[in-house]
Design a protein around this motif. Structure first.
Motif, PDB file in Angstrom:
ATOM      1  N   MET A   1      41.111  38.873  58.547  1.00 11.56           N
ATOM      2  CA  MET A   1      41.094  37.535  59.144  1.00 11.56           C
ATOM      3  C   MET A   1      42.185  37.455  60.204  1.00 11.56           C
ATOM      4  N   ILE A   2      41.936  36.631  61.207  1.00 12.54           N
ATOM      5  CA  ILE A   2      42.857  36.514  62.333  1.00 12.54           C
ATOM      6  C   ILE A   2      43.109  35.044  62.625  1.00 12.54           C
ATOM      7  N   PHE A   3      44.369  34.710  62.872  1.00 12.72           N
ATOM      8  CA  PHE A   3      44.717  33.378  63.344  1.00 12.72           C
ATOM      9  C   PHE A   3      45.840  33.527  64.351  1.00 12.72           C
ATOM     10  N   GLY A   4      45.559  33.189  65.613  1.00 12.32           N
ATOM     11  CA  GLY A   4      46.556  33.358  66.662  1.00 12.32           C
ATOM     12  C   GLY A   4      46.950  34.820  66.793  1.00 12.32           C
ATOM     13  N   ASP A   5      48.259  35.077  66.745  1.00 11.15           N
ATOM     14  CA  ASP A   5      48.768  36.432  66.873  1.00 11.15           C
ATOM     15  C   ASP A   5      48.898  37.140  65.531  1.00 11.15           C
ATOM     16  N   LEU A   6      48.555  36.451  64.441  1.00  5.26           N
ATOM     17  CA  LEU A   6      48.675  37.030  63.106  1.00  5.26           C
ATOM     18  C   LEU A   6      47.310  37.445  62.574  1.00  5.26           C
ATOM     19  N   SER A   7      47.275  38.513  61.837  1.00  4.94           N
ATOM     20  CA  SER A   7      46.039  38.944  61.192  1.00  4.94           C
ATOM     21  C   SER A   7      46.399  39.602  59.862  1.00  4.94           C
ATOM     22  N   ALA A   8      45.421  39.608  58.942  1.00  4.26           N
ATOM     23  CA  ALA A   8      45.671  40.173  57.609  1.00  4.26           C
ATOM     24  C   ALA A   8      44.356  40.614  56.997  1.00  4.26           C
ATOM     25  N   TYR A   9      44.438  41.607  56.122  1.00  8.13           N
ATOM     26  CA  TYR A   9      43.253  42.007  55.366  1.00  8.13           C
ATOM     27  C   TYR A   9      43.687  42.698  54.079  1.00  8.13           C
ATOM     28  N   VAL A  10      42.740  42.795  53.144  1.00  3.69           N
ATOM     29  CA  VAL A  10      42.934  43.513  51.890  1.00  3.69           C
ATOM     30  C   VAL A  10      42.256  44.869  52.028  1.00  3.69           C
ATOM     31  N   PHE A  11      42.903  45.919  51.538  1.00  3.69           N
ATOM     32  CA  PHE A  11      42.320  47.250  51.669  1.00  3.69           C
ATOM     33  C   PHE A  11      42.297  47.969  50.325  1.00  3.69           C
ATOM     34  N   VAL A  12      41.297  48.827  50.186  1.00  2.00           N
ATOM     35  CA  VAL A  12      41.134  49.697  49.025  1.00  2.00           C
ATOM     36  C   VAL A  12      40.890  51.106  49.529  1.00  2.00           C
ATOM     37  N   ASP A  13      41.602  52.075  48.983  1.00  2.00           N
ATOM     38  CA  ASP A  13      41.496  53.467  49.461  1.00  2.00           C
ATOM     39  C   ASP A  13      41.717  53.546  50.965  1.00  2.00           C
ATOM     40  N   ASP A  14      42.652  52.715  51.445  1.00  2.00           N
ATOM     41  CA  ASP A  14      43.032  52.653  52.864  1.00  2.00           C
ATOM     42  C   ASP A  14      41.904  52.175  53.775  1.00  2.00           C
ATOM     43  N   GLN A  15      40.871  51.535  53.199  1.00  2.00           N
ATOM     44  CA  GLN A  15      39.759  50.991  53.977  1.00  2.00           C
ATOM     45  C   GLN A  15      39.746  49.466  53.835  1.00  2.00           C
ATOM     46  N   LEU A  17      38.494  45.848  53.351  1.00  2.00           N
ATOM     47  CA  LEU A  17      37.350  45.271  52.657  1.00  2.00           C
ATOM     48  C   LEU A  17      36.638  44.263  53.564  1.00  2.00           C
ATOM     49  N   PRO A  18      35.308  44.258  53.580  1.00  2.00           N
ATOM     50  CA  PRO A  18      34.574  43.252  54.366  1.00  2.00           C
ATOM     51  C   PRO A  18      34.921  41.843  53.891  1.00  2.00           C
ATOM     52  N   ILE A  37      36.154  38.245  49.366  1.00  2.00           N
ATOM     53  CA  ILE A  37      36.048  39.700  49.416  1.00  2.00           C
ATOM     54  C   ILE A  37      35.457  40.185  48.096  1.00  2.00           C
ATOM     55  N   ALA A  38      34.855  41.364  48.124  1.00  2.00           N
ATOM     56  CA  ALA A  38      34.260  41.939  46.914  1.00  2.00           C
ATOM     57  C   ALA A  38      35.276  42.848  46.233  1.00  2.00           C
ATOM     58  N   SER A  39      35.540  42.574  44.961  1.00  2.00           N
ATOM     59  CA  SER A  39      36.471  43.385  44.187  1.00  2.00           C
ATOM     60  C   SER A  39      35.694  44.357  43.302  1.00  2.00           C
ATOM     61  N   GLU A  40      36.373  45.430  42.927  1.00  2.00           N
ATOM     62  CA  GLU A  40      35.755  46.454  42.084  1.00  2.00           C
ATOM     63  C   GLU A  40      36.720  46.818  40.968  1.00  2.00           C
ATOM     64  N   GLU A  41      36.231  46.708  39.746  1.00  2.00           N
ATOM     65  CA  GLU A  41      37.079  46.956  38.576  1.00  2.00           C
ATOM     66  C   GLU A  41      37.676  48.363  38.608  1.00  2.00           C
ATOM     67  N   GLY A  42      38.984  48.434  38.334  1.00  2.00           N
ATOM     68  CA  GLY A  42      39.669  49.718  38.289  1.00  2.00           C
ATOM     69  C   GLY A  42      40.204  50.214  39.613  1.00  2.00           C
ATOM     70  N   LYS A  43      39.953  49.477  40.693  1.00  2.00           N
ATOM     71  CA  LYS A  43      40.401  49.898  42.014  1.00  2.00           C
ATOM     72  C   LYS A  43      41.780  49.295  42.342  1.00  2.00           C
ATOM     73  N   LYS A  44      42.693  50.150  42.809  1.00  2.00           N
ATOM     74  CA  LYS A  44      43.965  49.669  43.328  1.00  2.00           C
ATOM     75  C   LYS A  44      43.769  49.157  44.753  1.00  2.00           C
ATOM     76  N   PHE A  45      44.587  48.195  45.145  1.00  2.00           N
ATOM     77  CA  PHE A  45      44.418  47.602  46.466  1.00  2.00           C
ATOM     78  C   PHE A  45      45.786  47.238  47.041  1.00  2.00           C
ATOM     79  N   GLY A  46      45.761  46.830  48.295  1.00  2.00           N
ATOM     80  CA  GLY A  46      46.974  46.370  48.957  1.00  2.00           C
ATOM     81  C   GLY A  46      46.641  45.314  49.988  1.00  2.00           C
ATOM     82  N   VAL A  47      47.678  44.662  50.501  1.00  2.00           N
ATOM     83  CA  VAL A  47      47.549  43.645  51.545  1.00  2.00           C
ATOM     84  C   VAL A  47      48.281  44.149  52.781  1.00  2.00           C
TER      85      VAL A  47
END
Length: 304
Positions: A1-15, A17-18, A37-47
């Motif tokens: 997601m993007i707002f102005g000059d800032l953007s952020a997303y959640v990633f799993v396996d360095d990809q 997430l839609p 976003i779609a989560s998957e049981e057992g998957k580690k993630f980051g922001v």
């Protein structure tokens, strides 16, 4: 997601997430951008978040997972770059983020439990202001602070659309960079009166998102289309071409790829916004899409 000059997303396996069904709401106190976003049981993630333009103020980003504040990241004025967070940490230990199954109960004594209200939400809150570094002298040995959070069952009527929650992995010791009697620095941040920018990622299983009409159905022909989509190859060079026989170092390539991906997402958002507003241009504070009119001057070059 993007707002102005800032953007952020959640990633799993360095990809990344839609993201689905993004909505923006604004008040004098904050600009809030929410998506699924779609989560998957057992998957580690980051922001992961990025600031794209130099500013004269400092930025502090706080990451909350299921209502638990897991990290605060503060950057100096004029900082441009990417930050990420993949764990809940203290001075001595860290615990990775991981999606897990939400355990439900029909025990009505749990119905009024307010601690479950934030389950299913990953929040990044970004504020602007000024910060100072305060010197702190450590005396004696550092205490080993453990990280504990309640991860019990939730009443079945509290979270109808939520099938997952976040659990924190095993504690991993953190290396200590200072000894007794040595000084360290602590950051003190003072927010200003600018509105905060809040990114909210609501998560649950993909099949639930599809049943709710939020995510598109999975196509059975997607693999065939992908297999037939390699007839033409297009090579794009960013800047003047300079032949080199030396391979790029991976640690230099990865940050650039991440930045280009986020810039591409920014451009796609701007394109979608302009197509939705062909008849008029709406200027929004924070996320701005301006359309400038151009004028043409005609010179008469004929001789008298």
């Amino acid at each position: 997601m993007i707002f102005g000059d800032l953007s952020a997303y959640v990633f799993v396996d360095d990809q990344e997430l839609p993201e689905y069904a993004a909505v923006v709401s604004s008040t004098p106190m904050e600009n809030r951008i929410t998506c699924w976003i779609a989560s998957e049981e057992g998957k580690k993630f980051g922001v992961r978040w990025m600031n794209a333009t130099e500013q004269s103020w400092s930025i502090q980003a706080a990451i909350f997972v299921d209502g638990v504040r897991c990290a605060r990241q503060t950057v100096r004025p004029s900082w441009v770059g990417i930050k990420e967070c993949t764990y809940w940490g203290s001075d001595s230990v860290t615990r990775d983020f991981m999606f897990s199954k939400l355990e439900l109960t029909d025990d009505d004594s749990m119905l009024g439990d307010q601690s479950s209200n934030d389950i299913g939400h990953i929040v990044l809150r970004v504020e602007t202001g000024e910060y100072t570094k305060v010197q702190v002298v450590k005396h004696g040995k550092s205490k080993n602070h453990t990280l504990r959070v309640r991860e019990g069952k939730v009443h079945e009527r509290s979270k109808k659309a939520c099938a997952h929650r976040v659990i924190f992995g095993d504690e991993v010791p953190r290396p200590v960079n200072h000894g007794p009697g040595r000084s360290t620095y602590r950051t003190v941040f003072k927010p200003d009166n600018r509105p905060a920018t809040v990114f909210v990622f609501k998560y649950t299983r993909l099949d639930i998102l599809q049943a709710m009409g939020i995510a598109p159905p999975t196509s059975n022909n997607s693999s065939k289309e992908d297999a037939n989509d390699h007839d033409d190859e297009i090579e794009i060079f960013d800047g003047p071409y300079e032949p080199s026989h030396l391979p790029l170092r991976l640690k230099n390539v990865k940050p650039r790829i991440q930045r280009l991906e986020m810039e591409l997402q920014h451009l796609r958002t701007q394109l979608a916004s302009s197509e939705d507003r062909k008849s008029s241009c709406v200027s929004l504070e924070g996320g701005v899409s301006r359309r400038q009119q151009t004028t043409m001057e005609v010179l008469d070059l004929t001789e008298d």
